[in-house]
Enzyme design. Sequence first.
Site, PDB file in Angstrom:
ATOM      1  N   GLY A 127       2.458  -6.565   9.254  1.00 59.89           N
ATOM      2  CA  GLY A 127       1.951  -7.754   9.812  1.00 59.89           C
ATOM      3  C   GLY A 127       1.145  -7.248  11.063  1.00 59.89           C
ATOM      4  N   GLU A 363      -8.699   3.669   9.308  1.00 56.72           N
ATOM      5  CA  GLU A 363      -8.627   4.519  10.448  1.00 56.72           C
ATOM      6  C   GLU A 363      -9.324   3.566  11.587  1.00 56.72           C
ATOM      7  OE1 GLU A 363      -7.345   8.527  11.547  1.00 56.72           O
ATOM      8  OE2 GLU A 363      -7.419   7.180   9.729  1.00 56.72           O
TER       9      GLU A 363
END
Length: 385
Positions: A127, A363
Amino acid sequence: MSELSDAEQDIVALVGTFVDREVKPVVQELEHADTYPENLIEQMKKLGIFGLAIPEPWGEASVSTPCYAAVTEELARGWMSLAGAMGGHTVVAKLLLAYGTREQQDRYLPAMATGEIRAAMALTEPGGGSDLQAMRTVARRDGDAYVVNGTKTWITNARRSQLIALLCKTDPTADPPHSGMSILLVEKGPGFTLSRDLPKLGYKGVESCEIALDDLRVPRSALLGDQEGKGFAQMMRGLEIGRIQVASRALGVGRAALEDSIRYAQERHSFGKPIWRHQSVGNLLADMATKLTAARQLVMFAARRFDRGDRADLEAGMAKLFASEVAMEVALNAVRVYGGYGYSTEFDVERYFRDAPLMIVGEGTNEIQRTVIARQLVNRFPIAT
């Protein structure tokens, strides 16, 4: 690459030969079957690729960050997934070198240098995405141990790694939240569950997993370094090399797409001439090569700054942002050069097009990179008061 020593250029050339001889002949079959490349990973271990970021006395062939970026590009030129297999591993090695205790370094780095121990990093939560301060994974002290509960996702190599650098909250009440974060060096055991492998558009062969931590007990000595609350800053420094690595992967994918396009544009004829002589195709090739060259200079600029020990989040963010967007553009243009064949799974360009988006969202998404870049620009160039 003038910034590389003769020995480093030899290393890059050796990896390039490995890619041409061992990877390219088998990559299409492995990738389409989503098969873990066990044999190729073993050869990477023998070549010393997993130890390139680890210096003596723990490793034997530590190289500069520009060399590491060039090796990553070569691997990704053959198959981006192979570069991914050593990306998180290198970040963890750099974290241990910069912040680990001598006991932690002696315990993990020698085996990491040979690839006997493979490492991964666990940041993202289902989440939370790029909002790391919203994480809910908590490690609570219990005597001489931490008890960890939470869920992490998008963990590359989670199934085959023996060590995971886990970012979690050791003080969930800290304000600001990042001041309560720490990194734990986690090994698998009771309470550690690989809940599922995530299905992916590209980045096949290596697994990306979701892990569940349910009362996982780890010793107090698993804390990276000797002080709680430093994990966020430590991981942000680690992500600088991580973003340089992802940018280098993008270079490799883009380079493969360009090289294939140049070759095909000379072989394929239409209207009585090779298609590169048609201005529309020739212009695509020119733009692809120009942007890739510019992206490579950004990556090397960030790599040199990282090696100087300077803060490099601005430069690494710019490199990752630009290189990944260029890789996506180049991969799409390769499909255009190939025409209908670019949409066929018989040719590698469709794989490049599926692999390229990972570097845009991985990333730290490029939207996050722009935020990082803007913040660092303002911090470095404040208005005089």
